[in-house]
Motif scaffolding. Structure first.
Motif, PDB file in Angstrom:
ATOM      1  N   ASN A   6       0.829  -1.210   0.000  1.00  0.00           N
ATOM      2  CA  ASN A   6       0.000   0.000   0.000  1.00  0.00           C
ATOM      3  C   ASN A   6       0.862   1.260   0.000  1.00  0.00           C
ATOM      4  OD1 ASN A   6      -2.377  -1.465  -0.024  1.00  0.00           O
ATOM      5  ND2 ASN A   6      -2.609  -1.413   2.193  1.00  0.00           N
ATOM      6  N   ASN A   7       1.929   1.254   0.790  1.00  0.00           N
ATOM      7  CA  ASN A   7       2.841   2.403   0.818  1.00  0.00           C
ATOM      8  C   ASN A   7       3.525   2.587  -0.534  1.00  0.00           C
ATOM      9  OD1 ASN A   7       2.243   2.936   3.491  1.00  0.00           O
ATOM     10  ND2 ASN A   7       4.021   1.846   4.279  1.00  0.00           N
ATOM     11  N   LEU A   8       3.936   1.480  -1.131  1.00  0.00           N
ATOM     12  CA  LEU A   8       4.591   1.531  -2.430  1.00  0.00           C
ATOM     13  C   LEU A   8       3.653   2.112  -3.482  1.00  0.00           C
ATOM     14  CD1 LEU A   8       7.044   0.793  -4.169  1.00  0.00           C
ATOM     15  CD2 LEU A   8       6.044  -1.467  -4.453  1.00  0.00           C
ATOM     16  N   LYS A   9       2.409   1.696  -3.447  1.00  0.00           N
ATOM     17  CA  LYS A   9       1.422   2.208  -4.399  1.00  0.00           C
ATOM     18  C   LYS A   9       1.207   3.709  -4.204  1.00  0.00           C
ATOM     19  CE  LYS A   9      -3.302   1.652  -5.924  1.00  0.00           C
ATOM     20  NZ  LYS A   9      -4.588   1.041  -5.676  1.00  0.00           N
ATOM     21  N   ALA A  10       1.138   4.148  -2.958  1.00  0.00           N
ATOM     22  CA  ALA A  10       0.942   5.570  -2.669  1.00  0.00           C
ATOM     23  C   ALA A  10       2.121   6.405  -3.157  1.00  0.00           C
ATOM     24  CB  ALA A  10       0.726   5.773  -1.169  1.00  0.00           C
ATOM     25  N   VAL A  11       3.325   5.925  -2.934  1.00  0.00           N
ATOM     26  CA  VAL A  11       4.528   6.635  -3.396  1.00  0.00           C
ATOM     27  C   VAL A  11       4.533   6.706  -4.919  1.00  0.00           C
ATOM     28  CG1 VAL A  11       7.051   6.506  -3.547  1.00  0.00           C
ATOM     29  CG2 VAL A  11       5.915   6.108  -1.363  1.00  0.00           C
ATOM     30  N   PHE A  12       4.197   5.592  -5.566  1.00  0.00           N
ATOM     31  CA  PHE A  12       4.163   5.550  -7.028  1.00  0.00           C
ATOM     32  C   PHE A  12       3.152   6.561  -7.572  1.00  0.00           C
ATOM     33  CE2 PHE A  12       2.018   4.031 -10.839  1.00  0.00           C
ATOM     34  CZ  PHE A  12       3.090   3.991 -11.714  1.00  0.00           C
ATOM     35  N   GLU A  13       1.949   6.556  -7.016  1.00  0.00           N
ATOM     36  CA  GLU A  13       0.914   7.464  -7.506  1.00  0.00           C
ATOM     37  C   GLU A  13       1.318   8.919  -7.344  1.00  0.00           C
ATOM     38  OE1 GLU A  13      -2.557   6.157  -5.406  1.00  0.00           O
ATOM     39  OE2 GLU A  13      -2.945   4.557  -6.863  1.00  0.00           O
ATOM     40  N   GLU A  14       1.971   9.226  -6.244  1.00  0.00           N
ATOM     41  CA  GLU A  14       2.429  10.598  -6.019  1.00  0.00           C
ATOM     42  C   GLU A  14       3.478  10.995  -7.061  1.00  0.00           C
ATOM     43  OE1 GLU A  14       2.079  14.194  -4.538  1.00  0.00           O
ATOM     44  OE2 GLU A  14       0.901  12.510  -3.787  1.00  0.00           O
ATOM     45  N   LYS A  15       4.412  10.095  -7.324  1.00  0.00           N
ATOM     46  CA  LYS A  15       5.449  10.393  -8.316  1.00  0.00           C
ATOM     47  C   LYS A  15       4.861  10.466  -9.720  1.00  0.00           C
ATOM     48  CE  LYS A  15       9.613   8.795  -5.998  1.00  0.00           C
ATOM     49  NZ  LYS A  15      10.862   8.049  -6.177  1.00  0.00           N
ATOM     50  N   LEU A  16       3.874   9.636  -9.999  1.00  0.00           N
ATOM     51  CA  LEU A  16       3.253   9.646 -11.323  1.00  0.00           C
ATOM     52  C   LEU A  16       2.531  10.967 -11.568  1.00  0.00           C
ATOM     53  CD1 LEU A  16       2.826   7.942 -13.867  1.00  0.00           C
ATOM     54  CD2 LEU A  16       0.708   7.111 -12.840  1.00  0.00           C
ATOM     55  N   LYS A  17       1.938  11.526 -10.537  1.00  0.00           N
ATOM     56  CA  LYS A  17       1.248  12.816 -10.668  1.00  0.00           C
ATOM     57  C   LYS A  17       2.217  13.916 -11.074  1.00  0.00           C
ATOM     58  CE  LYS A  17      -2.372  12.018  -7.261  1.00  0.00           C
ATOM     59  NZ  LYS A  17      -2.872  12.397  -5.928  1.00  0.00           N
ATOM     60  N   THR A  18       3.457  13.822 -10.625  1.00  0.00           N
ATOM     61  CA  THR A  18       4.430  14.875 -10.912  1.00  0.00           C
ATOM     62  C   THR A  18       5.185  14.650 -12.216  1.00  0.00           C
ATOM     63  OG1 THR A  18       6.179  13.798  -9.642  1.00  0.00           O
ATOM     64  CG2 THR A  18       4.750  15.328  -8.449  1.00  0.00           C
ATOM     65  N   ALA A  19       4.966  13.499 -12.866  1.00  0.00           N
ATOM     66  CA  ALA A  19       5.647  13.215 -14.131  1.00  0.00           C
ATOM     67  C   ALA A  19       5.140  14.185 -15.201  1.00  0.00           C
ATOM     68  CB  ALA A  19       5.407  11.775 -14.549  1.00  0.00           C
ATOM     69  N   LYS A  20       6.059  14.884 -15.826  1.00  0.00           N
ATOM     70  CA  LYS A  20       5.700  15.922 -16.786  1.00  0.00           C
ATOM     71  C   LYS A  20       5.867  15.491 -18.249  1.00  0.00           C
ATOM     72  CE  LYS A  20       5.230  19.319 -13.727  1.00  0.00           C
ATOM     73  NZ  LYS A  20       3.998  19.240 -12.994  1.00  0.00           N
ATOM     74  N   VAL A  21       6.826  14.591 -18.500  1.00  0.00           N
ATOM     75  CA  VAL A  21       7.099  14.157 -19.868  1.00  0.00           C
ATOM     76  C   VAL A  21       7.171  12.635 -19.913  1.00  0.00           C
ATOM     77  CG1 VAL A  21       8.313  16.274 -20.542  1.00  0.00           C
ATOM     78  CG2 VAL A  21       9.579  14.400 -19.514  1.00  0.00           C
ATOM     79  N   LEU A  22       7.149  12.091 -21.117  1.00  0.00           N
ATOM     80  CA  LEU A  22       7.181  10.642 -21.288  1.00  0.00           C
ATOM     81  C   LEU A  22       8.429  10.008 -20.676  1.00  0.00           C
ATOM     82  CD1 LEU A  22       5.788  10.255 -24.910  1.00  0.00           C
ATOM     83  CD2 LEU A  22       4.639   9.713 -22.764  1.00  0.00           C
ATOM     84  N   ALA A  23       9.540  10.711 -20.730  1.00  0.00           N
ATOM     85  CA  ALA A  23      10.779  10.180 -20.146  1.00  0.00           C
ATOM     86  C   ALA A  23      10.638   9.991 -18.637  1.00  0.00           C
ATOM     87  CB  ALA A  23      11.951  11.103 -20.462  1.00  0.00           C
ATOM     88  N   ASP A  24       9.917  10.896 -17.985  1.00  0.00           N
ATOM     89  CA  ASP A  24       9.670  10.760 -16.545  1.00  0.00           C
ATOM     90  C   ASP A  24       8.836   9.517 -16.249  1.00  0.00           C
ATOM     91  OD1 ASP A  24      11.018  13.147 -16.166  1.00  0.00           O
ATOM     92  OD2 ASP A  24       9.186  14.343 -15.917  1.00  0.00           O
ATOM     93  N   ILE A  25       7.842   9.276 -17.085  1.00  0.00           N
ATOM     94  CA  ILE A  25       6.979   8.111 -16.902  1.00  0.00           C
ATOM     95  C   ILE A  25       7.773   6.828 -17.112  1.00  0.00           C
ATOM     96  CG2 ILE A  25       4.909   6.930 -17.734  1.00  0.00           C
ATOM     97  CD1 ILE A  25       3.910   9.757 -18.592  1.00  0.00           C
ATOM     98  N   GLU A  26       8.599   6.802 -18.126  1.00  0.00           N
ATOM     99  CA  GLU A  26       9.439   5.626 -18.391  1.00  0.00           C
ATOM    100  C   GLU A  26      10.405   5.394 -17.236  1.00  0.00           C
ATOM    101  OE1 GLU A  26      11.078   2.279 -20.227  1.00  0.00           O
ATOM    102  OE2 GLU A  26       9.165   3.292 -20.428  1.00  0.00           O
ATOM    103  N   GLN A  27      10.941   6.447 -16.690  1.00  0.00           N
ATOM    104  CA  GLN A  27      11.844   6.332 -15.547  1.00  0.00           C
ATOM    105  C   GLN A  27      11.119   5.735 -14.341  1.00  0.00           C
ATOM    106  OE1 GLN A  27      15.109   6.665 -15.478  1.00  0.00           O
ATOM    107  NE2 GLN A  27      15.111   6.053 -13.348  1.00  0.00           N
ATOM    108  N   LEU A  28       9.883   6.132 -14.132  1.00  0.00           N
ATOM    109  CA  LEU A  28       9.083   5.556 -13.047  1.00  0.00           C
ATOM    110  C   LEU A  28       8.840   4.067 -13.269  1.00  0.00           C
ATOM    111  CD1 LEU A  28       6.334   8.198 -12.228  1.00  0.00           C
ATOM    112  CD2 LEU A  28       8.142   7.375 -10.743  1.00  0.00           C
TER     113      LEU A  28
END
Length: 79
Positions: A6-28
């Motif tokens: 659950n913590n991992l999912k929450a951290v992921f969702e928070e980081k995904l919200k801040t992803a601005k470009v496709l490269a950020d999403i791929e990095q995630l």
């Protein structure tokens, strides 16, 4: 283990919200689902669990992976 997923999912969702470009999403994707990512780390802990717990945790872990993949795909389609 449930709390960790659950913590991992929450951290992921928070980081995904801040992803601005496709490269950020791929990095995630690499960061969370890659060979050295936290999902793989959780998978490696399954060997220490009993058969019943493995089954339960396996279902939970597969669900988490699918949610992360679905979120990534949805974000990519947005761009």
């Amino acid at each position: 283990m449930i709390e960790k997923t659950n913590n991992l999912k929450a951290v992921f969702e928070e980081k995904l919200k801040t992803a601005k470009v496709l490269a950020d999403i791929e990095q995630l994707r690499i960061e969370f689902l890659g060979k050295k990512g936290p999902v793989q780390e959780l998978t490696s802990h399954m060997k220490d669990l009993s058969s019943e717990k493995k089954r339960e945790f396996g279902i939970l872990l597969n669900s988490l992976k699918q949610e992360l993949i679905t979120s990534i795909d949805a974000k990519i389609k947005y761009y």
